[in-house]
Design a protein around this motif. Structure first.
Motif, short mmCIF file in Angstrom:
data_model
loop_
_atom_site.label_atom_id
_atom_site.label_comp_id
_atom_site.label_asym_id
_atom_site.label_seq_id
_atom_site.Cartn_x
_atom_site.Cartn_y
_atom_site.Cartn_z
N SER A 31 -13.59 -1.66 -0.17
CA SER A 31 -13.68 -0.99 1.13
C SER A 31 -14.52 0.26 0.99
N ASP A 32 -15.36 0.52 1.98
CA ASP A 32 -16.13 1.77 2.08
C ASP A 32 -15.71 2.45 3.36
N VAL A 33 -15.31 3.72 3.27
CA VAL A 33 -14.86 4.47 4.43
C VAL A 33 -15.61 5.79 4.47
N ARG A 34 -16.25 6.08 5.59
CA ARG A 34 -16.97 7.34 5.74
C ARG A 34 -16.02 8.38 6.32
N VAL A 35 -15.91 9.52 5.65
CA VAL A 35 -15.10 10.65 6.12
C VAL A 35 -16.10 11.74 6.48
N PRO A 36 -16.38 11.94 7.78
CA PRO A 36 -17.45 12.85 8.17
C PRO A 36 -17.12 14.33 8.05
N ALA A 74 -10.08 17.28 2.73
CA ALA A 74 -10.28 16.54 3.98
C ALA A 74 -8.94 15.99 4.46
N SER A 75 -8.86 15.73 5.74
CA SER A 75 -7.67 15.13 6.33
C SER A 75 -7.88 13.63 6.44
N VAL A 76 -7.18 12.90 5.58
CA VAL A 76 -7.28 11.45 5.54
C VAL A 76 -5.90 10.90 5.25
N GLY A 77 -5.40 10.03 6.11
CA GLY A 77 -4.08 9.43 5.90
C GLY A 77 -4.17 8.21 5.01
N LEU A 78 -4.08 8.40 3.69
CA LEU A 78 -4.15 7.29 2.74
C LEU A 78 -2.75 6.84 2.34
N ASN A 79 -2.67 5.62 1.88
CA ASN A 79 -1.41 5.06 1.38
C ASN A 79 -1.16 5.61 -0.03
N PRO A 80 -0.11 6.41 -0.22
CA PRO A 80 0.15 6.96 -1.56
C PRO A 80 0.56 5.89 -2.57
N ASP A 81 0.94 4.71 -2.11
CA ASP A 81 1.36 3.62 -2.99
C ASP A 81 0.27 2.57 -3.21
N ARG A 82 -0.99 2.91 -2.90
CA ARG A 82 -2.08 1.94 -3.08
C ARG A 82 -2.20 1.56 -4.55
N GLN A 83 -2.70 0.36 -4.78
CA GLN A 83 -2.76 -0.17 -6.15
C GLN A 83 -4.16 -0.16 -6.75
N GLY A 84 -5.18 0.09 -5.95
CA GLY A 84 -6.55 -0.01 -6.43
C GLY A 84 -7.10 1.29 -6.98
N GLY A 96 -20.14 14.53 4.98
CA GLY A 96 -18.83 14.25 4.44
C GLY A 96 -18.93 13.51 3.12
N ILE A 97 -17.99 12.59 2.98
CA ILE A 97 -17.95 11.76 1.78
C ILE A 97 -17.76 10.31 2.19
N ARG A 98 -18.10 9.43 1.28
CA ARG A 98 -17.81 8.01 1.45
C ARG A 98 -16.75 7.67 0.42
N LEU A 99 -15.58 7.22 0.89
CA LEU A 99 -14.55 6.75 -0.02
C LEU A 99 -14.91 5.34 -0.43
N ARG A 100 -14.87 5.06 -1.70
CA ARG A 100 -15.16 3.73 -2.25
C ARG A 100 -13.88 3.25 -2.90
N TYR A 101 -13.31 2.19 -2.36
CA TYR A 101 -12.02 1.69 -2.83
C TYR A 101 -12.16 0.26 -3.30
N ARG A 102 -11.59 -0.03 -4.45
CA ARG A 102 -11.56 -1.39 -4.95
C ARG A 102 -10.12 -1.74 -5.27
N PRO A 104 -6.46 -4.23 -3.54
CA PRO A 104 -5.93 -5.00 -2.42
C PRO A 104 -6.07 -4.22 -1.11
N ASP A 105 -5.79 -4.86 -0.02
CA ASP A 105 -5.92 -4.25 1.30
C ASP A 105 -4.76 -3.28 1.55
N ASP A 106 -4.73 -2.19 0.76
CA ASP A 106 -3.63 -1.24 0.88
C ASP A 106 -4.10 0.21 0.82
N LEU A 107 -5.36 0.48 1.16
CA LEU A 107 -5.89 1.84 1.12
C LEU A 107 -5.17 2.73 2.14
#
Length: 116
Positions: A31-36, A74-84, A96-102, A104-107
Motif C-alpha cells: 500500500s502507498d498512502v500520501r500524507v500531505p 503527522a496525524s495519521v490513524g494507523l493500526n497499532p497491531d499491523r503485521q507488515g 508531506g510523506i508517502r507511507l510505503r507499507y508491505r 496484510p491489509d491491516d495498515l
C-alpha cells in the motif's frame, strides 16, 4: 487532520498518481498512502529521502531519519497491531510523506461493524 482510508471518516488519504482521488493505492500486499500535512521540526528532507515512522498513539506518528533523528510529526490513524513493514519517503516540495507499507491489509484500524 487525522488521515484515514476513504470510508467517510476524517479527511481520507490521497492516492499516488494524482487526480485528487481519495483512498489507498494497493497492489497485492503493498500500500502507498500520501500524507500531505507534516509538521517538520526543521527543514524538510530532500524529496525521495527514506524515513522511519513510529506510532505515538492517539492517531499520531513521528517521522525519523534513518539515523533516528526526529524530523517531524503527522496525524495519521494507523493500526497499532499491523503485521507488515512500514517506511516512508519525503515528497516534493517540502510537502508531506508517502507511507510505503508491505504486509496484510491491516495498515489502518478495522472499520466498525455498522450492520447491527
Amino acid at each position: 487532520m487525522v488521515v484515514y482510508p476513504s470510508s467517510g471518516e476524517g479527511q481520507g488519504v490521497v492516492v499516488d498518481g494524482g487526480g485528487g482521488a481519495l483512498g489507498v493505492a494497493a497492489e497485492g500486499d503493498r500500500s502507498d498512502v500520501r500524507v500531505p500535512e507534516v509538521a517538520w521540526h526543521a527543514t524538510a528532507p530532500p524529496s525521495g529521502t527514506w524515513l522511519r515512522v513510529t506510532d505515538t498513539g492517539a492517531g499520531r506518528i513521528e517521522i525519523w531519519s534513518t539515523g533516528f533523528d526526529l524530523l517531524g510529526e503527522a496525524s495519521v490513524g494507523l493500526n497499532p497491531d499491523r503485521q507488515g513493514v512500514l517506511r516512508a519517503q519525503s515528497l516534493p516540495p517540502a510537502g508531506g510523506i508517502r507511507l510505503r507499507y508491505r504486509g496484510p491489509d491491516d495498515l489502518f484500524p478495522p472499520k466498525p461493524d455498522t450492520t447491527r
